[in-house]
Design an enzyme around this catalytic site. Structure first.
Site, PDB file in Angstrom:
ATOM      1  N   ASN A   1      72.992  29.774  49.591  1.00  0.00           N
ATOM      2  CA  ASN A   1      72.508  28.409  49.708  1.00  0.00           C
ATOM      3  C   ASN A   1      72.364  27.745  48.339  1.00  0.00           C
ATOM      4  OD1 ASN A   1      71.250  26.027  50.489  1.00  0.00           O
ATOM      5  ND2 ASN A   1      70.108  27.008  52.118  1.00  0.00           N
ATOM      6  N   ASP A   2      71.304  28.053  47.628  1.00  0.00           N
ATOM      7  CA  ASP A   2      71.037  27.351  46.372  1.00  0.00           C
ATOM      8  C   ASP A   2      72.146  27.548  45.339  1.00  0.00           C
ATOM      9  OD1 ASP A   2      68.623  26.483  47.390  1.00  0.00           O
ATOM     10  OD2 ASP A   2      67.601  28.314  46.777  1.00  0.00           O
TER      11      ASP A   2
END
Lengths: 100, 460
Positions: B386-387
């Site tokens: 994700n990040d």
């Protein structure tokens, strides 16, 4: 061991630790953290000496907990590091990058 | 043997142990020799443990043996059983135990209340506080990664509270070290405050930062062991502890750098949880896709880049993903794995998992190698990451992850994101990648989705 000698040992050991890690590829960061985690399991010998010289019940209790925890640190650290590095060996023998 | 001879034997053995440790660590720092490194270091530990039984003037042997046997059995059993995906929290746990042992040594020395010199007493106190913080802090880190503690506790004035606890512990430690008041009550209060500090320091730190924190506590434990080594006049502990303290500090810095943040920032700023709500500039919609369509897309692609993240680890999907990739390779598709330095919960975490599944090294590339290749890739398959693929890190100055180097998955022709649900990542930041025109969302557990994809590719 005099204070000055101890200080020299401290300084040299610090540089050694820094040097050993400074050129490590990212893929080995986790195993190496685990490996250094195992190495400070040497606290076991100190905990053994502390418990070995304990007199009162309080000292014995704390010393016992200390040895118990230290043995866990050393043995657990060894087992997980060995398991992780085991996988690196098998990858290498399959013709990975470092065998070229 | 006379006592002098035994002393000599012990000192010589500790010297051998120190050499074996450094040699072992050196070998562990290269992939070719890494495996033998742990064996050398293990031999060193064995030598040191055995000769310590000969230490002059020791008693309580049954207690010592019992503690070693119980500790060994439990740690051996748990270490063999733990899944590769849970390694980070196990390392945190074992590390905390080491810190606790160092604190226990300090406690035995301080409760005994012997008059040490000022230098030794100070080292015992400092080693005690560091060891205790590492102990309770590592336990909290373990509980967080294990999912036993779900939320990060954060409130106003938290830093002030931490400083007060630290100051209180230092004052009590000073009283003990200077022998103003070294009564058991003061010693007890000192350790209670030190343990409390580890808890309050670690509770507010978000899960995404845990690798850095575990590494930091690893370094701290090393330092505590080194300090207690001075107290016990034990060269093996001084050398091993200091080496780990220095190596661990460097490793911690490398990790923080990979996330483009300073260590102070990791420890003292509320990352993610506070910033998540105000994420701006994310527009568009999430566009779902079916596994069959993705299978076709990948089977007829020239080049597929796989971006694994923690979601793959949680779902234990690495074996299925590699099976899928082998099918694609057999069809002539070029497959690469792109690993972000802090993907997963530890640096190198993904490499370990992919190695476990049997992915050869030459398919795995790190950030610098692979980033230019995304533009030529037909499909970027993001699995539970994700990040580390969030493009706002490049563009949005107000984002807490602004400036963090990311994998340029958004530049691939098609981006497929395998994700369990619609929630945000560990940092709590909305991911702009998911809303791009060339992105499709494939919802489901990564392992099940990978099995579906395998079926889809086989059916072609």
């Amino acid at each position: 061991m005099t204070g000055m000698v101890a200080l020299y040992i401290f300084m040299l050991a610090a540089f050694t630790g820094y040097e050993v890690i400074s050129r490590v590829p990212v893929i080995l960061h986790t195993p190496l953290m685990s490996g250094s985690n195992f190495v400070h399991g040497i606290v076991l010998v100190g905990a053994m000496v502390a418990l070995g010289h304990a007199d009162t019940t309080l000292e014995k209790t704390i010393g016992f907990i200390g040895v118990l925890l230290a043995a866990g640190n050393a043995v657990g650290g060894y087992v997980v590091t060995e398991r992780m590095l085991e996988m690196f060996k098998s990858s290498g023998s399959r013709g990975g990058r470092e065998t070229h | 043997m006379a006592e002098g001879d035994i002393r000599l034997l012990i000192d010589a053995s500790y010297f051998v142990t120190a050499v074996l440790f450094i040699f072992g660590l050196k070998r562990m720092s290269s992939p070719v020799t890494a495996r033998s490194g742990i064996l050398w270091a293990g031999a060193g530990m064995l030598v040191a443990t055995i000769v310590t039984f000969l230490y002059p003037g020791m008693s309580n042997y049954p207690l010592i043996l019992a503690a070693i046997v119980v500790g060994t059995i439990v740690a051996w059993w748990s270490g063999k059983r733990v899944a590769m995906t849970d390694m980070p929290q196990m390392i945190a746990l074992y590390n905390g135990m080491g810190g606790g042992a160092a604190a226990a040594i300090a406690a035995v020395e301080l409760y005994r209340g012997e008059e040490h010199g000022l230098a030794i007493a100070t080292l015992a106190v400092i080693g005690g506080i560091i060891g205790a913080v590492s102990f309770s802090g590592s336990l909290i880190a373990f509980a967080k990664l294990q999912g036993l503690i779900k939320r990060s506790l954060r409130f106003g004035g938290q830093q002030v509270l931490n400083l007060l606890i630290l100051a209180g512990a230092l004052v009590l430690g000073g009283l003990v070290a200077l022998h103003v008041d070294a009564s058991p009550a003061v010693v007890t209060a000192f350790f209670v405050l030190a343990l409390l500090l580890g808890v309050t320091m670690t509770l507010p730190i978000g899960g995404a930062d845990m690798p850095v924190v575990i590494s930091l506590y690893n370094a701290l434990t090393g330092l505590a062991v080194g300090f207690e080594g001075f107290v016990l006049n034990n060269a093996a502990m001084i050398i091993a502890g200091t080496v780990v303290g220095a190596a661990g500090s460097l490793l911690t810095q490398l990790m923080a750098k990979a996330m483009n943040r300073s260590l102070g920032n990791v420890l003292f700023s509320g990352f993610g949880e506070t910033a998540g709500a105000e994420a701006t500039g994310v527009t568009g919609s999430l566009k779902p896709i079916e596994a069959n369509d993705v299978g076709v897309m990948m089977a007829f692609a020239q080049k597929v880049i796989v971006v694994p993240g923690y979601g793959m680890a949680v779902a234990q999907a690495q074996h299925k993903i590699w099976e899928l990739c082998q099918l694609l390779i057999d069809r002539g598709v070029t497959v690469r794995f792109a690993i972000h330095p802090v993907a997963g919960r530890m640096p190198g975490h993904m490499n370990v998992l992919l190695a476990e599944a049997g992915v050869p090294y030459d398919l795995i590339a790190d950030l610098d190698e692979i980033n230019a290749e995304f533009e030529t890739a037909d499909v970027a398959l993001v699995i539970g990451a994700n990040d580390v693929v969030n493009p706002v890190a490049r563009t949005d100055k107000s984002s807490p992850i602004y400036g963090m180097p990311i994998l340029n998955a958004d530049r691939a022709k098609n981006v497929i994101v395998i994700k369990r649900g619609k929630g945000t990542g560990f940092s709590g930041i909305e991911n702009a990648l998911f809303y791009l025109d060339n992105t499709r969302m494939l919802y489901g557990d990564a392992q099940k989705v990978a099995a579906d994809l395998i079926q889809a590719v086989k059916a072609i």
